[in-house]
Every structure is written in structure tokens, then in C-alpha cells.
Design a protein around this motif. Structure first.
Motif, PDB file in Angstrom:
ATOM      1  N   LEU A  27      -7.960  37.177   6.493  1.00  0.00           N
ATOM      2  CA  LEU A  27      -7.544  36.470   7.705  1.00  0.00           C
ATOM      3  C   LEU A  27      -8.727  36.228   8.632  1.00  0.00           C
ATOM      4  N   SER A  28      -9.661  37.168   8.693  1.00  0.00           N
ATOM      5  CA  SER A  28     -10.838  36.957   9.541  1.00  0.00           C
ATOM      6  C   SER A  28     -11.675  35.785   9.034  1.00  0.00           C
ATOM      7  N   ASN A  34     -11.792  28.188  10.694  1.00  0.00           N
ATOM      8  CA  ASN A  34     -10.768  27.325  11.311  1.00  0.00           C
ATOM      9  C   ASN A  34      -9.734  26.811  10.321  1.00  0.00           C
ATOM     10  N   VAL A  35      -9.414  27.615   9.329  1.00  0.00           N
ATOM     11  CA  VAL A  35      -8.336  27.258   8.399  1.00  0.00           C
ATOM     12  C   VAL A  35      -6.996  27.592   9.038  1.00  0.00           C
ATOM     13  N   VAL A  36      -6.948  28.726   9.727  1.00  0.00           N
ATOM     14  CA  VAL A  36      -5.762  29.095  10.499  1.00  0.00           C
ATOM     15  C   VAL A  36      -6.192  29.302  11.943  1.00  0.00           C
TER      16      VAL A  36
END
Length: 98
Positions: A27-28, A34-36
Motif C-alpha cells: 500500500l505504501s 499515486n495508484v491509490v
């Protein structure tokens, strides 16, 4: 081989922590590229939860281990340490349990 409930509980906790660390690391990267976006409530909740769970474990490692060109290797070190502790327990502690 019969495994005691105590040994199963410790092993399960280590495995769950292993997955939380992996989820946090992935997630990091997704946030960094900038995917999520952390403005998404689900992403922000998962990010906050995983950070609250593993940051107390990573803090001592980060104080000793330097970053390499901005790359934080402390999650990798923690994963290796968790696997080491689990293998030590299977080798020396679990055989002693009823």
C-alpha cells in the motif's frame, strides 16, 4: 505432528502480522506512485490500521537501520525477524509444549 493450541495461536499471530506488514508495504508503494489515494476512505482506513499495528515494531529497527536512497528496508528486516522467531519456536519451544 500434534501442535498445542498455544503454539497454534503464536504461529497464527505471527502469520497475520506477516500479512499486515506485506499489505502495508504494498500500500505504501501504491500511495507513493499515486495508484491509490489516501483521500479514499477505505484506503485511508487500511493505511491507518496497518500503520498503527506495525509502526511500534518498525520504530526500533528504523532507529538502527539507515535508509538506502530513500528506501525503507525496515519492513523487510521485520519480516525476516518474524520468520526467524517462528522457526526458533518450532525448533525449541513447541516440542516442549504438551
Amino acid at each position: 505432528m500434534h501442535v498445542s493450541p498455544f503454539a497454534w495461536l503464536i504461529s497464527t499471530a505471527i502469520n497475520l502480522l506477516f500479512w499486515v506488514i506485506l499489505i502495508n508495504a504494498v500500500l505504501s508503494w501504491l500511495i507513493a506512485f499515486n495508484v491509490v489515494n489516501t483521500r479514499n476512505q477505505l484506503v485511508a482506513t487500511i493505511w491507518d490500521l496497518t500503520n498503527r499495528l506495525i509502526n511500534p515494531l518498525l520504530r526500533p529497527i528504523r532507529s538502527v537501520l539507515p535508509t538506502f536512497n530513500g528506501v525503507d528496508l525496515s519492513p523487510l528486516v521485520l519480516l525476516v525477524l518474524l520468520q526467524f522467531v517462528e522457526r526458533l519456536m518450532f525448533a525449541y519451544v513447541y516440542p516442549l509444549l504438551p
